[in-house]
Design a protein around this motif. Sequence first.
Motif, PDB file in Angstrom:
ATOM      1  N   LEU A 232       0.824  -1.194   0.000  1.00 52.97           N
ATOM      2  CA  LEU A 232       0.000   0.000   0.000  1.00 52.97           C
ATOM      3  C   LEU A 232       0.865   1.253   0.000  1.00 52.97           C
ATOM      4  O   LEU A 232       0.603   2.211  -0.736  1.00 52.97           O
ATOM      5  N   THR A 233       1.908   1.239   0.823  1.00 49.25           N
ATOM      6  CA  THR A 233       2.820   2.388   0.866  1.00 49.25           C
ATOM      7  C   THR A 233       3.488   2.598  -0.486  1.00 49.25           C
ATOM      8  O   THR A 233       3.578   3.731  -0.988  1.00 49.25           O
ATOM      9  N   VAL A 234       3.938   1.498  -1.101  1.00 51.56           N
ATOM     10  CA  VAL A 234       4.606   1.591  -2.395  1.00 51.56           C
ATOM     11  C   VAL A 234       3.648   2.103  -3.466  1.00 51.56           C
ATOM     12  O   VAL A 234       3.966   3.028  -4.231  1.00 51.56           O
ATOM     13  N   LEU A 235       2.461   1.515  -3.541  1.00 55.63           N
ATOM     14  CA  LEU A 235       1.522   1.881  -4.592  1.00 55.63           C
ATOM     15  C   LEU A 235       1.082   3.335  -4.460  1.00 55.63           C
ATOM     16  O   LEU A 235       1.020   4.074  -5.458  1.00 55.63           O
ATOM     17  N   ALA A 236       0.775   3.762  -3.238  1.00 57.76           N
ATOM     18  CA  ALA A 236       0.373   5.151  -3.039  1.00 57.76           C
ATOM     19  C   ALA A 236       1.483   6.096  -3.482  1.00 57.76           C
ATOM     20  O   ALA A 236       1.223   7.145  -4.088  1.00 57.76           O
ATOM     21  N   GLY A 237       2.735   5.700  -3.217  1.00 57.82           N
ATOM     22  CA  GLY A 237       3.851   6.524  -3.655  1.00 57.82           C
ATOM     23  C   GLY A 237       3.994   6.566  -5.158  1.00 57.82           C
ATOM     24  O   GLY A 237       4.207   7.628  -5.751  1.00 57.82           O
ATOM     25  N   LEU A 238       3.823   5.422  -5.805  1.00 59.10           N
ATOM     26  CA  LEU A 238       3.987   5.359  -7.263  1.00 59.10           C
ATOM     27  C   LEU A 238       2.873   6.108  -7.994  1.00 59.10           C
ATOM     28  O   LEU A 238       3.066   6.562  -9.121  1.00 59.10           O
ATOM     29  N   LEU A 239       1.722   6.242  -7.361  1.00 61.93           N
ATOM     30  CA  LEU A 239       0.635   7.018  -7.956  1.00 61.93           C
ATOM     31  C   LEU A 239       0.853   8.522  -7.800  1.00 61.93           C
ATOM     32  O   LEU A 239       0.184   9.318  -8.437  1.00 61.93           O
ATOM     33  N   GLY A 240       1.785   8.889  -6.930  1.00 63.35           N
ATOM     34  CA  GLY A 240       2.076  10.295  -6.693  1.00 63.35           C
ATOM     35  C   GLY A 240       3.045  10.860  -7.716  1.00 63.35           C
ATOM     36  O   GLY A 240       3.496  10.170  -8.639  1.00 63.35           O
ATOM     37  N   PRO A 241       3.427  12.121  -7.547  1.00 63.04           N
ATOM     38  CA  PRO A 241       4.215  12.814  -8.578  1.00 63.04           C
ATOM     39  C   PRO A 241       5.702  12.492  -8.589  1.00 63.04           C
ATOM     40  O   PRO A 241       6.367  12.729  -9.604  1.00 63.04           O
TER      41      PRO A 241
ATOM     42  N   ASN B 121      10.015   5.705 -10.635  1.00 60.50           N
ATOM     43  CA  ASN B 121       8.970   6.653 -10.984  1.00 60.50           C
ATOM     44  C   ASN B 121       7.836   5.895 -11.677  1.00 60.50           C
ATOM     45  O   ASN B 121       8.001   5.404 -12.792  1.00 60.50           O
ATOM     46  N   GLY B 122       6.683   5.782 -11.019  1.00 53.57           N
ATOM     47  CA  GLY B 122       5.563   5.054 -11.597  1.00 53.57           C
ATOM     48  C   GLY B 122       4.932   5.824 -12.741  1.00 53.57           C
ATOM     49  O   GLY B 122       4.529   6.975 -12.575  1.00 53.57           O
ATOM     50  N   LEU B 123       4.846   5.195 -13.892  1.00 53.40           N
ATOM     51  CA  LEU B 123       4.273   5.822 -15.089  1.00 53.40           C
ATOM     52  C   LEU B 123       3.267   4.866 -15.739  1.00 53.40           C
ATOM     53  O   LEU B 123       3.449   3.653 -15.663  1.00 53.40           O
TER      54      LEU B 123
END
Length: 216
Positions: free
Chosen positions: A33-42, A58-60
């Motif tokens: 959850l921590t990782v995914l929320a971060g990857l959805l961020g800027p 950097n999640g794209l």
Amino acid sequence: VGLGAGWMRSDYDDSGIAYDPPAVRVDRFEEGLTVLAGLLGPDPVTFEGRHYRITNHNGLPKPLQQPRPPILVGGGMKRMLGIAARHADIVGVNPTMPNGAVDADAARSGTADETDQKLAWIREAAGDRYEDLEINLLNFGCFVTDDRESLAEQFAPMFGIPAAELLQFPHALVGTTAQIVEAIQARRERWDASYIVVQRDAMEAMAPVIAELAGT
């Protein structure tokens, strides 16, 4: 974005993934959850945990919604509901699934009294952010009928609870359109539940209920 620790045993059996003990699944979920929320961020994400290790990733593509899409986390035990209360935007209040299936043991953990306790856990963990949370209730069965008492008597043994409790069960809707509307409004009053989910096979039967509730 709907997330959970993964409770349905058949999902694991079908995909060949080990069905780890609940504590392991929840540990892994909390990190994820921590990782995914971060990857959805800027910004790029760096994370070091037991299950996930990510360095400057950097999640794209980035989501259109900013700072990220709302996150729904569902759970039935105190720890999962606490995680949801602290980090999610929508908290799904579910029965506990000790056997990895929707069965009588699960139903007994989802009664109205049990749900009172779960909302207390959520309020305690959320603190000041509780007012900004949306509460979600999942319904495993929706039955539109003119004789709710008889239907409850028929299905109560499957749920493992008395018929009277089934009529108050937060995860089933039984009755006429008007009775179901009243039940949903009562759940909003008692548990702040404004996000109600029904199964796909109940969508047409629930259409009149949705029409009655629209704008209320």
